[in-house]
Structure formats: C-alpha cells, structure tokens
Design an enzyme around this catalytic site. Sequence first.
Site, PDB file in Angstrom:
ATOM      1  CB  CYS A  86      -1.134   0.075   1.235  1.00  0.00           C
ATOM      2  SG  CYS A  86      -2.309   1.082   1.082  1.00  0.00           S
ATOM      3  CG  HIS A 203      -3.279  -3.510   3.399  1.00  0.00           C
ATOM      4  ND1 HIS A 203      -2.293  -2.909   4.201  1.00  0.00           N
ATOM      5  CD2 HIS A 203      -3.868  -2.394   2.949  1.00  0.00           C
ATOM      6  CE1 HIS A 203      -2.237  -1.632   3.964  1.00  0.00           C
ATOM      7  NE2 HIS A 203      -3.134  -1.272   3.105  1.00  0.00           N
ATOM      8  CD  GLU A 205      -0.472  -5.572   5.717  1.00  0.00           C
ATOM      9  OE1 GLU A 205      -0.469  -6.190   4.831  1.00  0.00           O
ATOM     10  OE2 GLU A 205      -0.681  -4.404   6.074  1.00  0.00           O
TER      11      GLU A 205
END
Lengths: 240, 79
Positions: A86, A203, A205
């Site tokens: 990002c 994302h 994660e």
Amino acid sequence: MKIAVIVFPGSNCDHDAYHAATDVLGESADLVWHKDADLKGADVVVLPGGFAHGDYLRTGAMARFSPIMREVQAFASRGGPVLGICNGFQVMLEAGLLPGAMLRNRDLKFLCEHVHIRVEQIDTPFTAACRRGQVLTIPIAHGEGNYFAEPDVIARLEKNRQIVFRYTTAGGEVTEAANPNGSAASIAGICNEARNVVGLMPHPERACESILGSADGLVIFQSVMQSLKSGALVGGTRQA
Amino acid sequence: MRARVFVTLKPSVFDPQGRTIADALHSLGYSSVEDVRQGKYFELDLATTEAAQARALASEVADKLLANPVIESYRVEVE
C-alpha cells in the site's frame, strides 16, 4: 527468517506486518525506525502501509529522503527481497524502486474492502508458494491506488512479466467492474526487472488469520520463507 | 527573488478531481466550463537576485521533488 519492518512517521500498518511475521508465522522481526541506518541483519524488508510523512506533497514522496531508504535501496540492489504494501508501494514508486505512479482512485473514494487479486507471476520471492492464476481475497484500504504508467511502460511491464497481481472477479476474470480504483491494466502489484522488489496495494498482512475475514495473505509471507530456505534468493545482508 | 512553480497533471493523465469539480460547476449552472484540470502551486523565496539563476534553481527543485515526472509537468515564473 528475519524481517525488518520500516517505520516512517505516519506508518500505521507496521504492527500488522510485525504481528503477521511474529505471532502468526513465528518468525523474527524488527521494527526499524526511518532514521536508523541499519537493517539489523534482516533477510527481508517490508515497507508497510500508512501515511508516511503525512503523505505531504504526494503519497510516499517524502519517505524516500528518510535515512533508512539508502539502506533499503542498497539491500534491494544486492538482490534482497523487499515488499512494499500500500503506502509502502507508493514509497517504492516515488523512490524509483519500481516504475509508475499513483493517482487518486477513479471515483475519488477511499476504498476499504476485500478484493480479489490474481497471481500472475510465481517467480518472485513473494509469490513462489502460489499457483499461477491463483485468486487471493485480500483487503485494500487506499485513496490513491490508481496505478498509472505511460502505455510504453505498461507494455514493457507486460513483456518482462513484471505485473505480479491483477484485480479480478472471484473467478479470476479481469473486468472493468472488478478493478476497484481504475488502475491501468488492472494492476494491483508489480515487481522490478530483477524480481526481488515487489509492491502491491492490497494488504496481505491484514489477511493472515481467518478471524480477520481471510487468511489468503499468508501465502505471500510463506513464499518468501520458502524462497529463503531454498536458497533461491541471492543478495540480502546475509549473503553479502 | 520569488519563483512560482505551477505543477499540473500531464495531458495524457486523467484527473478525477478536475472532472468532479467540472461536474459540480455544471450542476451550479456553469455549463460553459468545458473542463477543469486541478494542479499545485508553490511559492519559493530564493536567496538570489539573478532571474536566470532563480529560474534554474526553481526548475531543479521542481524536477527533484515538487513534480513527479511520471504524471506531472511544471511551469516556472520568477520575479
């Protein structure tokens, strides 16, 4: 595997990446302040999401002047695996680690939702454990994720197989409706020519535990663990 | 001297903000406003009295930081 998560003033996904690396995957990780000049012997560098330096001027524009970025550039040029997520991807574009730039989303809205991305290339350290064509459900959270590059640059990315992820339908089909932000060629993520630097807007994660709605992001981190174990990666601090 | 730097999106780059502003103007009845392009404006106070030097310096910082050459172009005025 030791991961360095770079922390800029305004980063806000640094702890998500740290949590995924340590609590979920059981690997070791360090939060590295942007004014530090040492990656602490990391095998992998993550530039996390957020709003580095408040995104003043342009998203990611100021972060490239942070002292740690010299080390990140050197690490990347030695072949060390670097993942930009990002805002981290936006920083990579401004720093010249990857080609192109980000524009405001096509409809000007900040988008925070799960999307589908198709893995286009599996010969990068961050997709080595994927299947080619595998569709991952991963969240996005950005206002400026509308990837832009001139048509000749897009053509070069296609030719060199540097488009790593594209926005698709759940069935893996590229459509205009499945492209959330208007990105050129439905690009969600790309790599450099050497393939060790990967940036993506979604994302992974934040998608490492099913309680969060998806665990599809795990494969990105498992990929780099696998690549390091297999010795497929050259460079990085350990080998240097 | 003072330099003014105008940064605008290149013609080939779609400007969703400019489009939205144009749409808003149309809804206000300004149908003769055919298009809007949004940009950025910078004022630089420079420690030089040479116009050529001021222009060169402003162009250099625009190249290095104020504009992103992938998507933007710029124009410099000095006084």
